[in-house]
Design an enzyme around this catalytic site. Structure first.
Site, PDB file in Angstrom:
ATOM      1  N   TYR A   1     -13.998  -4.653  10.470  1.00 36.27           N
ATOM      2  CA  TYR A   1     -12.851  -3.954  10.430  1.00 36.27           C
ATOM      3  C   TYR A   1     -11.894  -4.061  11.861  1.00 36.27           C
ATOM      4  O   TYR A   1     -10.623  -4.447  11.807  1.00 36.27           O
ATOM      5  CB  TYR A   1     -13.045  -2.686  10.420  1.00 36.27           C
ATOM      6  CG  TYR A   1     -11.601  -1.562  10.239  1.00 36.27           C
ATOM      7  CD1 TYR A   1     -10.626  -1.894   9.294  1.00 36.27           C
ATOM      8  CD2 TYR A   1     -11.486  -0.667  11.217  1.00 36.27           C
ATOM      9  CE1 TYR A   1      -9.491  -1.127   9.131  1.00 36.27           C
ATOM     10  CE2 TYR A   1     -10.426   0.162  11.267  1.00 36.27           C
ATOM     11  CZ  TYR A   1      -9.330  -0.098  10.234  1.00 36.27           C
ATOM     12  OH  TYR A   1      -8.312   0.707  10.249  1.00 36.27           O
TER      13      TYR A   1
ATOM     14  N   GLY B   1       0.782  -1.074  -0.136  1.00 38.43           N
ATOM     15  CA  GLY B   1      -0.109   0.209  -0.082  1.00 38.43           C
ATOM     16  C   GLY B   1       0.698   1.199   0.100  1.00 38.43           C
ATOM     17  O   GLY B   1       0.543   2.092   0.569  1.00 38.43           O
ATOM     18  N   ALA B   2       2.214   1.077  -0.872  1.00 37.67           N
ATOM     19  CA  ALA B   2       2.732   2.330  -0.715  1.00 37.67           C
ATOM     20  C   ALA B   2       2.678   3.400  -1.563  1.00 37.67           C
ATOM     21  O   ALA B   2       3.307   4.656  -1.763  1.00 37.67           O
ATOM     22  CB  ALA B   2       4.184   1.939  -1.138  1.00 37.67           C
ATOM     23  N   ASN B   3       1.186   3.691  -2.407  1.00 36.47           N
ATOM     24  CA  ASN B   3       0.965   4.367  -3.282  1.00 36.47           C
ATOM     25  C   ASN B   3       0.318   5.816  -2.701  1.00 36.47           C
ATOM     26  O   ASN B   3       0.011   6.676  -3.331  1.00 36.47           O
ATOM     27  CB  ASN B   3      -0.004   3.817  -4.526  1.00 36.47           C
ATOM     28  CG  ASN B   3      -1.061   3.156  -3.870  1.00 36.47           C
ATOM     29  OD1 ASN B   3      -1.138   2.086  -3.457  1.00 36.47           O
ATOM     30  ND2 ASN B   3      -2.318   3.890  -3.973  1.00 36.47           N
TER      31      ASN B   3
ATOM     32  N   GLY C   1      -1.201   7.592   1.277  1.00 31.75           N
ATOM     33  CA  GLY C   1      -1.237   7.690   2.899  1.00 31.75           C
ATOM     34  C   GLY C   1       0.058   7.486   3.714  1.00 31.75           C
ATOM     35  O   GLY C   1       1.061   7.903   3.422  1.00 31.75           O
ATOM     36  N   ILE C   2      -0.097   6.585   4.714  1.00 25.86           N
ATOM     37  CA  ILE C   2       1.150   6.035   5.552  1.00 25.86           C
ATOM     38  C   ILE C   2       2.094   5.556   4.794  1.00 25.86           C
ATOM     39  O   ILE C   2       3.084   5.657   4.842  1.00 25.86           O
ATOM     40  CB  ILE C   2       0.507   5.456   6.806  1.00 25.86           C
ATOM     41  CG1 ILE C   2      -0.463   6.336   7.682  1.00 25.86           C
ATOM     42  CG2 ILE C   2       1.633   4.824   7.654  1.00 25.86           C
ATOM     43  CD1 ILE C   2      -1.255   5.775   8.736  1.00 25.86           C
TER      44      ILE C   2
END
Length: 312
Positions: A177, A22-24, A26-27
């Protein structure tokens, strides 16, 4: 520990290889930028290669010498996770840090390619499988390697419902979640315990959470709700209460690089309500320390993913 640990405290990482899922955005994006600025080769594991390449371009504009490798990794498809891991191990001999960061939050019920409830499938099972596939690469890296798993303060509201793990009988998006984020904590702790029990001294496992950070995760949650009012409420809450994504990335960066980490810790912001501020060690929920629950979840996760960890 310093009360004001920042990204400036991340040590030089020249020649090190780091994976951030998920490096694209936000965090994950902020962490990837800092790792690259410190000299690491950052493998940006993204569901969308196009979005990953755009993010890589933005990072290179800030860090011209950034060594970035954008690769497709769909955590909602176990065959894609296997493919990513196989190609990575073909191309790289070492892995210093694996950041299990990507996730989805409070979305309407849907299923992954393998038929799992999406939040549990992506947030927990996808990362469980990915880590298992990459364990040899981590263990074969000289020195200390780390697995950092991103959870959330919402895990405190979670429970592992073994009778309805996929929320097929009833579904509440926030309960699902919370379960997935509790699973992240249980997995991170149990992984560190098993690494120690099997004498894999060179790999440690740490859990972190970002506090309340201003990222696209909340916006996507609002969009998925189908309610314009909820979307604008998410945007307003981000504007008023959230800390910047750069601050939200600090717990993951600390967990990945600080010499104070020995394995098995829970790291998060130590400011207002543990939702803002600089990173430090915290205590997670009581259920997250339940060994019986952790062991059962591990066994179930191996069965569901077909990934059996080989600590030998």
């Amino acid at each position: 520990m310093s009360d004001d640990w920042t990204a400036d405290d991340v040590p030089a990482m020249d020649g090190e290889v780091v994976i951030v899922t998920g490096a694209n955005s936000g965090i994950g994006y902020e962490a990837a930028r800092v790792f690259a600025d410190r000299g690491a080769t950052v493998v940006m594991a993204c569901r969308s290669v196009d979005r990953g390449e755009r993010a890589a371009g933005e990072i290179r504009a800030d860090v011209p010498d950034a060594d970035l490798d954008v690769r497709e990794c769909d955590l909602g498809d176990l065959s894609a996770v296997t493919d990513f891991a196989n190609v990575f191990t073909d191309d790289y001999d070492e892995l210093r840090v694996l950041c299990n960061n990507a996730g989805v939050m409070a979305i309407p019920r849907s299923e992954t390619a393998d038929g799992f409830e999406t939040q549990f499938g992506v947030n927990h099972l996808g990362h469980f499988a990915l880590t298992g596939h990459l364990l040899d690469a981590l263990a074969d890296t000289p020195g200390e390697s780390r697995v950092v798993t991103q959870s959330s303060g919402v895990h405190e509201r979670g429970t592992i419902d073994f009778e309805d793990l996929q929320h097929e009988k009833s579904y509440d998006k926030w309960a699902a979640y919370a379960q997935s984020k509790l699973a992240n904590v249980l997995f991170g702790y149990e992984l560190d315990d098993r690494l120690g029990e099997h004498g894999v001294d060179g790999v440690t496992s740490v859990v972190c959470h970002p506090g309340y950070a201003d990222t696209n995760l909340q916006i996507r949650t609002g969009e998925a709700s189908g309610s314009t009012l909820r979307l604008w409420a998410m945007k307003a809450a981000n504007y008023v209460f959230a800390q910047p994504a750069e601050m939200g990335a600090l717990p993951m960066l600390f967990a990945a690089t600080s010499e104070e980490v020995i394995g098995g810790e829970y790291v998060g912001p130590v400011g207002l309500f543990d939702m803002r501020g600089h990173p430090g060690f915290q205590r997670s929920s009581e259920e997250s320390y339940d060994q019986a629950v952790a062991e059962r979840l591990w066994d179930v996760s191996e069965d569901l993913t077909g990934v059996a960890y080989d600590f030998g």
